[in-house]
Write a protein that holds these residues in place. Structure first.
Motif, mmCIF file in Angstrom:
data_model
loop_
_atom_site.group_PDB
_atom_site.id
_atom_site.type_symbol
_atom_site.label_atom_id
_atom_site.label_comp_id
_atom_site.label_asym_id
_atom_site.label_seq_id
_atom_site.Cartn_x
_atom_site.Cartn_y
_atom_site.Cartn_z
ATOM 1 N N VAL A 117 -5.963 8.123 -0.885
ATOM 2 C CA VAL A 117 -6.545 7.320 -1.776
ATOM 3 C C VAL A 117 -5.583 6.530 -2.564
ATOM 4 O O VAL A 117 -6.023 5.632 -3.225
ATOM 5 N N THR A 118 -4.136 6.707 -2.451
ATOM 6 C CA THR A 118 -3.418 5.916 -3.010
ATOM 7 C C THR A 118 -2.740 4.982 -1.903
ATOM 8 O O THR A 118 -1.659 4.294 -2.313
ATOM 9 N N GLY A 119 -3.307 4.852 -0.866
ATOM 10 C CA GLY A 119 -3.087 3.710 0.090
ATOM 11 C C GLY A 119 -2.068 4.116 1.240
ATOM 12 O O GLY A 119 -1.638 3.136 2.093
ATOM 13 N N LYS A 120 -1.771 5.401 1.697
ATOM 14 C CA LYS A 120 -0.968 5.776 2.608
ATOM 15 C C LYS A 120 -1.697 5.836 3.991
ATOM 16 O O LYS A 120 -2.653 6.830 3.819
ATOM 17 N N ILE A 121 -1.436 4.906 4.886
ATOM 18 C CA ILE A 121 -2.552 4.919 5.897
ATOM 19 C C ILE A 121 -2.071 6.322 6.907
ATOM 20 O O ILE A 121 -3.220 6.734 7.248
ATOM 21 N N ASP A 122 -0.992 6.712 6.818
ATOM 22 C CA ASP A 122 -0.666 7.830 7.561
ATOM 23 C C ASP A 122 -1.437 8.967 7.248
ATOM 24 O O ASP A 122 -2.152 9.948 7.853
ATOM 25 N N ALA A 123 -1.650 8.922 5.673
ATOM 26 C CA ALA A 123 -2.241 9.978 5.248
ATOM 27 C C ALA A 123 -3.846 9.856 5.444
ATOM 28 O O ALA A 123 -4.739 10.917 5.771
ATOM 29 N N GLY B 95 3.118 2.384 -10.177
ATOM 30 C CA GLY B 95 3.246 1.268 -9.432
ATOM 31 C C GLY B 95 3.335 1.662 -7.836
ATOM 32 O O GLY B 95 4.214 0.989 -7.239
ATOM 33 N N ARG B 96 2.555 2.796 -7.745
ATOM 34 C CA ARG B 96 2.837 2.951 -6.139
ATOM 35 C C ARG B 96 1.458 3.103 -5.499
ATOM 36 O O ARG B 96 1.261 3.516 -4.311
ATOM 37 N N LEU B 97 0.450 2.237 -5.813
ATOM 38 C CA LEU B 97 -0.898 1.826 -5.196
ATOM 39 C C LEU B 97 -0.516 0.855 -4.247
ATOM 40 O O LEU B 97 -0.630 -0.369 -4.411
ATOM 41 N N LYS B 98 -0.313 1.110 -2.993
ATOM 42 C CA LYS B 98 0.050 0.171 -2.284
ATOM 43 C C LYS B 98 -0.167 0.634 -0.617
ATOM 44 O O LYS B 98 0.036 1.744 -0.221
ATOM 45 N N LEU B 99 -0.749 -0.232 0.197
ATOM 46 C CA LEU B 99 -1.303 0.159 1.565
ATOM 47 C C LEU B 99 0.211 0.042 2.689
ATOM 48 O O LEU B 99 0.755 -1.038 2.663
ATOM 49 N N GLN B 100 0.268 1.134 2.922
ATOM 50 C CA GLN B 100 1.496 1.279 3.667
ATOM 51 C C GLN B 100 1.664 2.609 4.667
ATOM 52 O O GLN B 100 0.785 3.658 4.347
ATOM 53 N N VAL B 101 2.384 2.550 5.765
ATOM 54 C CA VAL B 101 2.638 3.696 6.493
ATOM 55 C C VAL B 101 3.954 4.342 6.101
ATOM 56 O O VAL B 101 4.941 3.501 6.181
#
Lengths: 200, 172
Positions: A117-123, B95-101
């Protein structure tokens, strides 16, 4: 005297609302401690980051000491709370499967949800995997898992009773072991990360 | 310094999680869980689609007997909605709301995502068979000195150390 909801002191609705607020605290702290970063979590197995071990044991010990004292002074009745029954065989095997899940996927259910929910695609993919896993388990429950899940039944077992020592002594020993462990892992982490940059 | 790389002190975070766990037990008689809420979602979905199946199948039937009450209306589901809100709040502050792998530098995104999917499936199955996950069974179990929690602790973390060597390329 607690626990309040099981003893009928607060209503169903208030209980759910309290659950929501406790969840906010839990989720906030997991994120703030760094549990949404899969590499920080996996670090516990490779020596470059022991945040999992530190948070996990500080939380478990704090709760154990707090609940022990509250039970002792009559503020909570441990018998009336949700107390996991021990089925040692499925827990051992299920735990082994979860160990593979952790080392391959780098999360557990709670941490993956916070990370997703905080944006980690792997999660997000990990959470999808959990649902696939639960659906698979549910639809193959009767032929594959039911007998195994109910094997090794021991009932509600307290580990201190099981070892034949008092709760207080067990908690004391657990705290001492954790303190030694905290000290040791701090040294290990310093040594491992001094040799190379893990780019966390 | 990059704010997104600052974290709360691990011991402080742990102690505060312990305090919330005590509160969960004191008010509601429940531990802090995660996989249990996901199970409730699966049960609710299957029950809504095919109630006749759910009330007969062993995995579902105990939780769908009461026709009036949705199997999603449990303490754990409300708790996990809170967890989601809390995590977003903290990530917003740091400040960690970011779309990433997130992955080790040398592996590809594809490898990371395939591994995440497999790991998730294993955790889904393992948490059901093992009667709870790292939070609901192991951490919350430790708080009440449940033998089950300590067996889970040894299996997950002990097992993890035994097999870590074979998966090192995914992480270091």
């Amino acid at each position: 005297m607690g626990p309040l909801y099981p003893l009928g002191i607060i209503s169903d609705e208030i209980n759910m609302l309290i659950g929501f607020f406790i969840g906010i605290g839990f989720g906030f702290l997991l994120e703030a401690a760094g549990f949404t970063n899969t590499r920080k979590l996996a670090g516990v197995f490779y020596g470059y980051d022991f945040v999992v071990l530190k948070v996990f044991f500080s939380a478990g010990i704090t709760a154990a000491i707090g609940l022990f004292l509250m039970n002792h002074y009559g503020y909570i009745d441990i018998q009336s709370i949700f107390y996991p029954k021990t089925f040692w065989i499925p827990t051992l095997i299920g735990g082994g499967i979860m160990a593979f899940g952790f080392l391959i996927g780098g999360f557990c259910p709670g941490t993956s949800l916070c990370a997703a929910v905080t944006g980690k695609i792997d999660a997000m993919v990990f959470v999808l995997g959990i649902f696939i896993g639960i659906f698979f388990y549910a639809f193959t429950y009767e032929p594959l898992w039911e007998t195994l899940r109910n094997s090794g039944k021991m009932g509600k077992v307290n580990i201190a009773d099981w070892m034949g020592i008092s709760d207080g002594l067990f908690i004391f020993l657990m705290t001492v072991i954790a303190a030694i462990m905290f000290f040791a892992v701090t040294l290990i982490q310093k040594k491992v990360t001094s040799k190379r940059d893990y780019q966390l | 310094m990059d704010r997104s790389k600052t974290y709360m002190n691990s011991y402080l975070a742990g102690i505060l999680i312990g305090v919330f766990m005590i509160a969960a037990y004191y008010f509601s008689g429940e531990g802090l869980g995660a996989s249990g809420a996901m199970k409730a979602v699966v049960i609710t979905a299957v029950n809504d689609i095919n109630h006749d199946y759910a009330k007969e199948a062993h995995f579902f039937k105990a939780r769908v007997k009461d026709e009036e009450k949705s199997p999603a209306k449990t303490w754990l589901v409300f708790e996990i909605i809170g967890v989601i809100a809390g995590a977003i709040l903290s990530a917003a502050i740091y400040g960690r709301l970011k779309l990433q792998v997130v992955k080790a530098p040398h592996i590809t995104n594809k490898t990371r995502l395939i591994a995440a999917l497999i790991g998730g499936i294993l955790f889904g199955v393992g948490s059901q068979l093992g009667r709870g996950c790292t939070s609901g069974m192991v951490m919350s179990g430790m708080g009440v000195l449940s033998l089950s929690g300590f067996i889970g602790l040894v299996a997950i973390f002990g097992g993890g150390y035994v097999i870590a060597y074979f998966f090192r390329k995914l992480w270091i």
